[in-house]
Design a protein around this motif. Structure first.
Motif, PDB file in Angstrom:
ATOM      1  N   ARG A 154      48.384  33.255  52.051  1.00 43.22           N
ATOM      2  CA  ARG A 154      48.272  34.797  53.019  1.00 43.22           C
ATOM      3  C   ARG A 154      47.307  34.500  54.124  1.00 43.22           C
ATOM      4  O   ARG A 154      47.450  34.892  55.292  1.00 43.22           O
ATOM      5  N   VAL A 155      46.028  33.996  53.872  1.00 41.71           N
ATOM      6  CA  VAL A 155      45.130  33.793  54.702  1.00 41.71           C
ATOM      7  C   VAL A 155      45.559  32.761  55.844  1.00 41.71           C
ATOM      8  O   VAL A 155      45.483  33.147  57.193  1.00 41.71           O
ATOM      9  N   THR A 156      46.073  31.727  55.225  1.00 44.07           N
ATOM     10  CA  THR A 156      46.977  30.855  56.451  1.00 44.07           C
ATOM     11  C   THR A 156      47.758  31.730  57.631  1.00 44.07           C
ATOM     12  O   THR A 156      47.903  31.698  58.802  1.00 44.07           O
ATOM     13  N   GLU A 157      48.696  32.431  56.663  1.00 47.75           N
ATOM     14  CA  GLU A 157      49.758  33.178  57.596  1.00 47.75           C
ATOM     15  C   GLU A 157      49.020  34.104  58.384  1.00 47.75           C
ATOM     16  O   GLU A 157      49.649  34.439  59.607  1.00 47.75           O
ATOM     17  N   LEU A 158      48.191  35.080  58.076  1.00 49.73           N
ATOM     18  CA  LEU A 158      47.705  36.031  58.729  1.00 49.73           C
ATOM     19  C   LEU A 158      46.752  35.646  59.729  1.00 49.73           C
ATOM     20  O   LEU A 158      46.442  35.987  60.884  1.00 49.73           O
ATOM     21  N   SER A 159      45.836  34.577  59.525  1.00 48.23           N
ATOM     22  CA  SER A 159      44.709  33.776  60.523  1.00 48.23           C
ATOM     23  C   SER A 159      44.993  32.855  61.274  1.00 48.23           C
ATOM     24  O   SER A 159      44.698  32.608  62.438  1.00 48.23           O
ATOM     25  N   GLY A 160      45.935  32.087  60.650  1.00 50.49           N
ATOM     26  CA  GLY A 160      46.463  30.882  61.326  1.00 50.49           C
ATOM     27  C   GLY A 160      45.448  29.509  61.055  1.00 50.49           C
ATOM     28  O   GLY A 160      45.555  28.392  61.641  1.00 50.49           O
ATOM     29  N   ALA A 161      44.443  29.839  60.331  1.00 55.23           N
ATOM     30  CA  ALA A 161      43.437  28.975  59.853  1.00 55.23           C
ATOM     31  C   ALA A 161      43.855  28.236  58.993  1.00 55.23           C
ATOM     32  O   ALA A 161      44.764  28.372  58.073  1.00 55.23           O
ATOM     33  N   GLN A 162      43.501  26.642  58.974  1.00 55.20           N
ATOM     34  CA  GLN A 162      43.898  25.815  58.047  1.00 55.20           C
ATOM     35  C   GLN A 162      42.920  25.658  56.939  1.00 55.20           C
ATOM     36  O   GLN A 162      41.848  25.150  57.097  1.00 55.20           O
ATOM     37  N   LEU A 163      43.292  26.054  55.521  1.00 53.68           N
ATOM     38  CA  LEU A 163      42.453  26.026  54.451  1.00 53.68           C
ATOM     39  C   LEU A 163      42.697  24.553  53.719  1.00 53.68           C
ATOM     40  O   LEU A 163      43.874  24.335  53.615  1.00 53.68           O
ATOM     41  N   SER A 164      41.552  24.156  53.136  1.00 52.26           N
ATOM     42  CA  SER A 164      41.779  22.862  52.306  1.00 52.26           C
ATOM     43  C   SER A 164      42.118  23.172  50.953  1.00 52.26           C
ATOM     44  O   SER A 164      42.939  22.536  50.131  1.00 52.26           O
ATOM     45  N   ARG A 165      41.300  24.283  50.465  1.00 47.99           N
ATOM     46  CA  ARG A 165      41.719  24.756  49.113  1.00 47.99           C
ATOM     47  C   ARG A 165      40.878  26.014  49.066  1.00 47.99           C
ATOM     48  O   ARG A 165      40.148  26.819  49.990  1.00 47.99           O
ATOM     49  N   VAL A 166      40.966  26.804  47.986  1.00 48.95           N
ATOM     50  CA  VAL A 166      40.829  28.232  47.514  1.00 48.95           C
ATOM     51  C   VAL A 166      40.138  27.737  46.032  1.00 48.95           C
ATOM     52  O   VAL A 166      40.738  27.452  45.061  1.00 48.95           O
ATOM     53  N   ASP A 167      38.853  28.210  46.031  1.00 46.50           N
ATOM     54  CA  ASP A 167      38.306  28.101  44.565  1.00 46.50           C
ATOM     55  C   ASP A 167      37.964  29.469  44.102  1.00 46.50           C
ATOM     56  O   ASP A 167      37.671  30.309  44.915  1.00 46.50           O
ATOM     57  N   ILE A 168      38.394  29.949  42.985  1.00 41.51           N
ATOM     58  CA  ILE A 168      38.121  31.299  42.362  1.00 41.51           C
ATOM     59  C   ILE A 168      37.335  31.160  41.149  1.00 41.51           C
ATOM     60  O   ILE A 168      37.596  30.221  40.236  1.00 41.51           O
ATOM     61  N   ARG A 169      36.231  31.892  41.219  1.00 40.02           N
ATOM     62  CA  ARG A 169      35.376  32.147  39.988  1.00 40.02           C
ATOM     63  C   ARG A 169      35.674  33.489  39.536  1.00 40.02           C
ATOM     64  O   ARG A 169      35.215  34.593  39.979  1.00 40.02           O
ATOM     65  N   ILE A 170      36.409  33.716  38.374  1.00 39.05           N
ATOM     66  CA  ILE A 170      36.377  35.161  37.830  1.00 39.05           C
ATOM     67  C   ILE A 170      35.157  35.538  37.361  1.00 39.05           C
ATOM     68  O   ILE A 170      34.737  34.945  36.406  1.00 39.05           O
ATOM     69  N   SER A 171      34.623  36.721  37.689  1.00 39.19           N
ATOM     70  CA  SER A 171      33.393  37.283  37.368  1.00 39.19           C
ATOM     71  C   SER A 171      33.463  38.287  36.241  1.00 39.19           C
ATOM     72  O   SER A 171      32.368  38.613  35.819  1.00 39.19           O
ATOM     73  N   GLY A 172      34.474  38.925  35.981  1.00 38.30           N
ATOM     74  CA  GLY A 172      34.747  39.736  34.905  1.00 38.30           C
ATOM     75  C   GLY A 172      36.023  40.265  34.844  1.00 38.30           C
ATOM     76  O   GLY A 172      36.919  39.824  35.207  1.00 38.30           O
ATOM     77  N   ALA A 173      36.149  41.349  33.906  1.00 46.28           N
ATOM     78  CA  ALA A 173      37.644  42.060  33.581  1.00 46.28           C
ATOM     79  C   ALA A 173      37.647  43.335  34.183  1.00 46.28           C
ATOM     80  O   ALA A 173      36.772  44.103  33.683  1.00 46.28           O
ATOM     81  N   SER A 174      38.573  43.814  34.893  1.00 48.67           N
ATOM     82  CA  SER A 174      38.492  45.376  34.944  1.00 48.67           C
ATOM     83  C   SER A 174      39.704  45.833  34.163  1.00 48.67           C
ATOM     84  O   SER A 174      41.203  45.356  34.629  1.00 48.67           O
ATOM     85  N   VAL A 175      39.610  46.469  33.046  1.00 49.21           N
ATOM     86  CA  VAL A 175      40.521  47.017  32.235  1.00 49.21           C
ATOM     87  C   VAL A 175      41.413  48.102  32.811  1.00 49.21           C
ATOM     88  O   VAL A 175      40.975  49.081  33.556  1.00 49.21           O
ATOM     89  N   SER A 176      42.709  47.901  32.836  1.00 51.54           N
ATOM     90  CA  SER A 176      43.801  48.760  33.309  1.00 51.54           C
ATOM     91  C   SER A 176      44.898  49.164  32.465  1.00 51.54           C
ATOM     92  O   SER A 176      45.315  48.150  31.470  1.00 51.54           O
ATOM     93  N   GLU A 177      45.392  50.246  32.273  1.00 51.01           N
ATOM     94  CA  GLU A 177      46.626  50.634  31.387  1.00 51.01           C
ATOM     95  C   GLU A 177      47.922  50.072  31.851  1.00 51.01           C
ATOM     96  O   GLU A 177      48.930  50.149  31.223  1.00 51.01           O
ATOM     97  N   GLY A 178      47.709  50.138  33.115  1.00 51.82           N
ATOM     98  CA  GLY A 178      49.162  50.111  34.003  1.00 51.82           C
ATOM     99  C   GLY A 178      49.555  48.665  34.175  1.00 51.82           C
ATOM    100  O   GLY A 178      48.785  47.753  33.712  1.00 51.82           O
ATOM    101  N   GLY A 179      50.545  48.330  34.707  1.00 54.09           N
ATOM    102  CA  GLY A 179      51.069  46.947  35.202  1.00 54.09           C
ATOM    103  C   GLY A 179      50.218  46.304  36.209  1.00 54.09           C
ATOM    104  O   GLY A 179      49.697  46.848  36.936  1.00 54.09           O
ATOM    105  N   ARG A 180      50.690  44.951  36.630  1.00 52.23           N
ATOM    106  CA  ARG A 180      49.954  44.317  37.573  1.00 52.23           C
ATOM    107  C   ARG A 180      50.055  45.124  38.727  1.00 52.23           C
ATOM    108  O   ARG A 180      51.324  45.424  39.355  1.00 52.23           O
ATOM    109  N   VAL A 181      49.016  45.137  39.616  1.00 57.63           N
ATOM    110  CA  VAL A 181      48.975  45.527  40.914  1.00 57.63           C
ATOM    111  C   VAL A 181      49.614  44.543  41.942  1.00 57.63           C
ATOM    112  O   VAL A 181      48.963  43.530  42.055  1.00 57.63           O
ATOM    113  N   GLN A 182      50.617  44.710  42.573  1.00 60.57           N
ATOM    114  CA  GLN A 182      51.030  43.961  43.499  1.00 60.57           C
ATOM    115  C   GLN A 182      51.664  44.537  44.842  1.00 60.57           C
ATOM    116  O   GLN A 182      52.678  45.261  44.687  1.00 60.57           O
TER     117      GLN A 182
END
Length: 126
Positions: free
Chosen positions: A98-126
């Motif tokens: 998405r970042v490459t598509e929207l910005s045209g920037a070339q990324l070498s990688r994406v690192d994610i650190r999950i910092s917590g959980a947000s509890v929801s009763e619904g399904g996945r938001v997409q």
């Protein structure tokens, strides 16, 4: 190209076009928020140089089903897109695309650190 069309094209190509770090950060945060099912305000993003390409580091919570809902129906995990691990791995690829598509920037990688959980009763938001 010839004539006036060639001159107009050359004029449009002259100069520099740059996307600010702030704009790239906004795009990255929005892509991460969408992929992880959280709000934009919950996502932190930092950029670093990775041998001439951009490396993106993100810190964000992830939306998860409540444990009560999972105990009642184990399929709730699948409704959210699988385990936290599986979703984080999928989010990395999605965010990079998405970042490459929207910005045209070339990324070498994406690192994610999950910092917590947000509890929801619904399904996945997409």
């Amino acid at each position: 190209m010839s004539g006036t069309a060639g001159a107009v094209h050359a004029a449009a190509m002259a100069g520099h076009t740059r996307i600010s770090t702030q704009a790239l950060t906004s795009v990255a945060r929005a892509a991460a928020a969408e992929s992880l099912g959280v709000t934009l305000q919950e996502v932190r993003a930092e950029w670093s140089d990775d041998d001439g390409l951009l490396a993106l580091s993100l810190v964000a919570p992830i939306t998860v089903p409540s444990l009560t809902a999972v105990l009642r129906d184990a399929a709730r995990v699948a409704a959210f897109g699988g385990s936290i691990w599986d979703r984080a791995v999928a989010a990395k690829a999605n965010i990079l695309d998405r970042v490459t598509e929207l910005s045209g920037a070339q990324l070498s990688r994406v690192d994610i650190r999950i910092s917590g959980a947000s509890v929801s009763e619904g399904g996945r938001v997409q």
